[in-house]
Scaffold this active site. Structure first.
Site, PDB file in Angstrom:
ATOM      1  N   THR A 191       0.860  -1.150   0.063  1.00  0.00           N
ATOM      2  CA  THR A 191       0.304   0.299  -0.286  1.00  0.00           C
ATOM      3  C   THR A 191       0.686   0.937  -0.200  1.00  0.00           C
ATOM      4  O   THR A 191       1.887   1.131   0.210  1.00  0.00           O
ATOM      5  CB  THR A 191      -0.564  -0.003   1.253  1.00  0.00           C
ATOM      6  OG1 THR A 191      -2.471  -1.318   1.588  1.00  0.00           O
ATOM      7  CG2 THR A 191      -1.541   0.457   1.307  1.00  0.00           C
ATOM      8  N   ARG A 219     -14.360  -7.266   0.158  1.00  0.00           N
ATOM      9  CA  ARG A 219     -13.885  -6.562   0.734  1.00  0.00           C
ATOM     10  C   ARG A 219     -13.198  -5.210   0.841  1.00  0.00           C
ATOM     11  O   ARG A 219     -13.103  -4.956  -0.386  1.00  0.00           O
ATOM     12  CB  ARG A 219     -12.955  -7.565   1.468  1.00  0.00           C
ATOM     13  CG  ARG A 219     -11.990  -6.951   2.253  1.00  0.00           C
ATOM     14  CD  ARG A 219     -10.707  -6.541   2.226  1.00  0.00           C
ATOM     15  NE  ARG A 219      -9.658  -6.172   3.633  1.00  0.00           N
ATOM     16  CZ  ARG A 219      -8.634  -5.299   3.616  1.00  0.00           C
ATOM     17  NH1 ARG A 219      -8.282  -5.281   2.213  1.00  0.00           N
ATOM     18  NH2 ARG A 219      -8.170  -5.140   4.667  1.00  0.00           N
ATOM     19  N   GLY A 221     -10.259  -2.852   2.726  1.00  0.00           N
ATOM     20  CA  GLY A 221     -10.645  -2.085   3.955  1.00  0.00           C
ATOM     21  C   GLY A 221     -10.191  -0.620   4.477  1.00  0.00           C
ATOM     22  O   GLY A 221     -10.824   0.177   3.905  1.00  0.00           O
ATOM     23  N   THR A 242      -0.665   1.961   6.443  1.00  0.00           N
ATOM     24  CA  THR A 242      -1.010   0.755   5.387  1.00  0.00           C
ATOM     25  C   THR A 242      -0.442  -0.244   6.221  1.00  0.00           C
ATOM     26  O   THR A 242      -0.007  -0.460   7.501  1.00  0.00           O
ATOM     27  CB  THR A 242       0.782   0.515   4.913  1.00  0.00           C
ATOM     28  OG1 THR A 242       0.943  -0.385   4.377  1.00  0.00           O
ATOM     29  CG2 THR A 242       1.891   1.138   6.121  1.00  0.00           C
ATOM     30  N   GLY A 243      -1.006  -1.483   6.498  1.00  0.00           N
ATOM     31  CA  GLY A 243      -1.267  -2.578   7.067  1.00  0.00           C
ATOM     32  C   GLY A 243      -2.644  -3.554   6.677  1.00  0.00           C
ATOM     33  O   GLY A 243      -3.381  -3.939   6.485  1.00  0.00           O
ATOM     34  N   HIS A 244      -2.499  -4.417   8.166  1.00  0.00           N
ATOM     35  CA  HIS A 244      -4.233  -4.836   8.038  1.00  0.00           C
ATOM     36  C   HIS A 244      -5.520  -4.468   8.511  1.00  0.00           C
ATOM     37  O   HIS A 244      -5.745  -3.700   9.940  1.00  0.00           O
ATOM     38  CB  HIS A 244      -4.076  -5.754   8.979  1.00  0.00           C
ATOM     39  CG  HIS A 244      -4.637  -6.922   8.897  1.00  0.00           C
ATOM     40  ND1 HIS A 244      -4.489  -8.187   9.484  1.00  0.00           N
ATOM     41  CD2 HIS A 244      -6.539  -6.510   8.460  1.00  0.00           C
ATOM     42  CE1 HIS A 244      -5.875  -9.417   9.392  1.00  0.00           C
ATOM     43  NE2 HIS A 244      -6.781  -8.888   8.471  1.00  0.00           N
ATOM     44  N   GLY A 245      -5.678  -3.676   7.313  1.00  0.00           N
ATOM     45  CA  GLY A 245      -6.534  -2.703   7.624  1.00  0.00           C
ATOM     46  C   GLY A 245      -7.998  -2.759   8.344  1.00  0.00           C
ATOM     47  O   GLY A 245      -8.403  -1.885   9.331  1.00  0.00           O
TER      48      GLY A 245
END
Length: 325
Positions: A191, A219, A221, A242-245
């Site tokens: 991202t 899905r 995020g 940025t990361g696991h939304g």
């Protein structure tokens, strides 16, 4: 004598204001995740750093020429969207159905105006579409076919979905399908985002992504969600995540950083570290970049690496990938 003294005093104050007005800062990220120096050779590192440097130098040149923060954010993110290295634009990951779906958002700190697109499959540069939503519509977020129809009306470049194909991302999907996994750490990264303080004293932030490999059911995020993946307010800071939304959405991550600065008088670095701590408590992973109204930079993450870099008008510059680098 009095007139001369007054003139000199006014000249001195004007000089100070000019110096202040010329202050600028730009910070970018290209994704955070589990990264290993053993698995990323020098050639690969050099490619990533070169593209990050290209984006930063373009941003700095625009800022030196007096460009508005919003224009800088869009142009800088375009550099990364057009590169197959990142999970945004050209290098977007694949969904479970084998297509590419992209999200992006942008927000201005002066007006608190914002725009976003989600789940688009044919807009070459989603950040441009997000900007068009912000500037040319009464809405904040458009999704799917509607977002594409709007982008066409705005004259933005439309491409076939196969434009986003890269062999590396396609093989990542095949690996996931073969092993029946939801996702891998490898494709948590990529991202892209940018946060800017321009010479006019205005802040702006933007984020663009291809989402999560093997994502299902439409899905979406945090990246296109204002207050989760992107936020900007001239009173506090500009933020891109940025990361696991899913965790960022639950925390209202980006807005929470601004709120801590506004209501708890925390510095931008303190606020970002605190929010990353909350992310870790939920066992979420990722990173954040931010710049405050004085040009102070924060780049925080709880993974082994984050593609990142910044340039300030003071001459400070950094480009890095791994922890403690």
């Amino acid at each position: 004598m009095l007139k001369k003294t007054l003139f000199l005093a006014l000249f001195f104050v004007a000089g100070l204001l000019t110096v202040h007005a010329q202050k600028y800062a730009i910070v970018i990220h290209g994704g955070a995740g589990v990264m290993s120096k053993d698995k990323m050779d020098e050639k690969a590192r050099a490619k990533y750093k070169a593209r990050l440097n290209e984006a930063l130098e373009l941003g700095e040149q625009l800022l030196k020429n007096g460009a508005a923060a919003t224009d800088v954010v869009v142009k800088v993110i375009n550099v990364m969207e057009n590169s197959p290295l990142f999970n945004a634009g050209k290098g977007a990951v694949f969904t479970h159905d084998g297509v590419n779906e992209l999200d992006a958002s942008i927000m201005e700190g002066k007006s608190l105006n914002a725009g976003a697109v989600a789940g688009v499959q044919d807009i070459k540069n989603p950040i441009n579409a997000a900007r068009a939503v912000m500037d040319n519509s009464e809405h904040v977020m458009l999704s799917g076919k509607g977002a594409s129809e709007f982008a066409k009306e705005q004259g933005l470049e439309i491409v076939p979905n196969k434009y986003f194909y890269t062999e590396r991302r396609y093989q990542s999907l095949q690996s996931l399908l073969k092993h029946e996994r939801e996702r891998t750490q490898k494709d948590n990264t990529g991202t892209v985002g940018c946060a800017v303080l321009d010479t006019h004293g205005n802040l702006c932030a933007g984020t663009s992504t291809g989402g999560m490999t093997n994502k299902k059911y439409g899905r979406i995020g945090d990246s296109p969600i204002i207050g989760a993946g992107t936020y900007a307010n001239n009173k506090t800071c500009a933020v891109s995540c940025t990361g696991h939304g899913e965790y960022y959405i639950r925390l209202g991550f980006a807005r929470d950083i601004s709120a801590m600065m506004e209501y708890q008088n925390r510095s931008v670095t303190e606020a970002c570290k605190k929010e990353i701590g909350k992310l870790s408590e939920l066992e979420g992973t990722g990173g954040v970049i931010a710049v405050d109204a004085d040009g102070n930079i924060a780049m925080e993450f709880n993974t082994s690496g984050m593609f990142r870099g910044y340039i300030k008008s003071s001459g400070e510059k950094e480009i890095a990938i791994f922890e403690n680098e």
